[in-house]
Design an enzyme around this catalytic site. Structure first.
Site, short mmCIF file in Angstrom:
data_model
loop_
_atom_site.label_atom_id
_atom_site.label_comp_id
_atom_site.label_asym_id
_atom_site.label_seq_id
_atom_site.Cartn_x
_atom_site.Cartn_y
_atom_site.Cartn_z
N LYS A 175 2.66 24.56 -3.26
CA LYS A 175 1.46 23.97 -2.80
C LYS A 175 1.68 22.84 -2.69
O LYS A 175 0.81 22.30 -3.92
CB LYS A 175 0.03 24.78 -3.36
N ARG B 46 1.11 -1.55 0.26
CA ARG B 46 -0.34 -0.07 -0.29
C ARG B 46 0.43 1.16 -0.02
O ARG B 46 0.34 1.79 -0.70
CB ARG B 46 -1.18 -0.33 1.11
N GLU C 30 6.30 39.96 -6.24
CA GLU C 30 4.83 39.77 -6.94
C GLU C 30 4.16 41.05 -7.46
O GLU C 30 4.12 41.67 -6.73
CB GLU C 30 4.18 38.76 -5.80
N LYS D 42 6.06 39.15 -1.50
CA LYS D 42 4.27 38.83 -1.98
C LYS D 42 4.15 40.33 -1.36
O LYS D 42 4.78 40.98 -0.77
CB LYS D 42 4.01 37.85 -1.58
N ASP E 46 0.31 38.55 -10.98
CA ASP E 46 -0.57 37.31 -9.87
C ASP E 46 -2.41 38.31 -10.42
O ASP E 46 -2.66 39.59 -10.55
CB ASP E 46 -0.52 38.29 -8.46
#
Length: 282
Positions: free
Chosen positions: A138, A103, A200, A170, A221
């Protein structure tokens, strides 16, 4: 693109923890109850769909950690195209060991092949255009190196691996610093000669303000297609241009046609469908 596998020393802690989770406190009580200790088993990892393989070393290591004497033959190395029915690998060894690792081996092989297959779908969608498809941070916790490897198997490229290998300013950094120019000034003062700076921006005005400071990369963005085209006119050749936000298989080609250099897609790692692979008796 030449793909090299991840070293076992990096994979092994992840595989050991996964096996430990599955074995629990008593090991595989089912196999211990119904299979003789010295029983042998021959099996094949088979694809049940069309796609791209990734994660074969995870499967190999899961089995070999349960029994170092297991024979594992790789038929389709990572980054190989596969169709339904293809044998990806063959295994032969102690039956209890193989079933105990089955598994964990399949979970990682199926997930990573799903990431590679989804990446290849995005890469194919912009075929003939110079833009590159890249993943993001992510990723699933503790599986980042594996998922980023799978992205490369699918023909994609990697964004930064963590917070430590590039400066990425950012929106919240900009808000805390008090603006784009102040954030860039501080980043330039802090960066070593080998450290790239990415900024960004969420508007053309921010882009214009940033250009005199020479950021290495501009992350555009959630720009509209028209705004992306204008950004390319303003900044092409002055910085690498990365489009992000609102990217899916329906929009990615139009985004690439604007002339941006990179398109980052979080879905490659956080939304990939598990690729169907089975372990079947040979």
């Amino acid at each position: 693109m030449y793909i090299t596998g991840l070293p076992d020393i990096l994979l092994e802690p992840i595989i050991r923890d996964a096996l430990r989770e599955d074995l629990g406190r008593a090991g595989d009580v089912t196999a211990a109850a119904v299979i003789a200790p010295k029983a042998r088993f021959q099996a094949e990892f088979r694809s049940r769909a069309a796609g791209v393989s990734a994660g074969i070393d995870c499967a190999r290591l899961a089995l070999s950690l349960m029994d170092p004497q297991i024979r594992f033959e790789i038929v389709k190395p990572d980054a190989s195209p596969v169709v339904a029915g293809d044998v990806i690998a063959r295994v032969e060894g102690n039956a209890r060991a193989i079933l105990a690792a089955e598994r964990v081996a399949l979970n990682l092989l199926s997930h990573l092949s799903g990431v590679a297959t989804l990446t290849k779908t995005y890469v194919d969608a912009i075929d003939g255009l110079p833009a590159k498809i890249a993943c993001t941070r992510k990723t699933l916790p503790l599986l980042r190196a594996l998922q980023k490897h799978a992205v490369r198997c699918g023909g994609g490229f990697n964004h930064r691996y963590g917070l430590d290998d590039a400066i990425l300013i950012k929106d919240n950094h900009i808000a805390i610093c008090g603006g784009v120019t102040k954030a860039l000034e501080k980043a330039k003062a802090a960066a070593s000669h080998t450290m790239k700076i990415e900024l960004e921006v969420d508007s053309l005005d921010q882009l214009r303000a940033a250009l005199p400071y020479g950021p290495d990369v501009l992350l555009l963005d959630n720009f509209s297609l028209k705004e992306l085209e204008e950004a390319v006119k303003l900044a092409k050749g002055k910085a690498v241009l990365e489009a992000s936000g609102g990217v899916n298989l329906e929009t990615v080609r139009a985004i690439a046609e604007t002339g941006v250099d990179v398109i980052s897609v979080g879905a490659l790692t956080h939304s990939a469908t598990v690729f169907d692979i089975g372990l079947d008796a040979a």
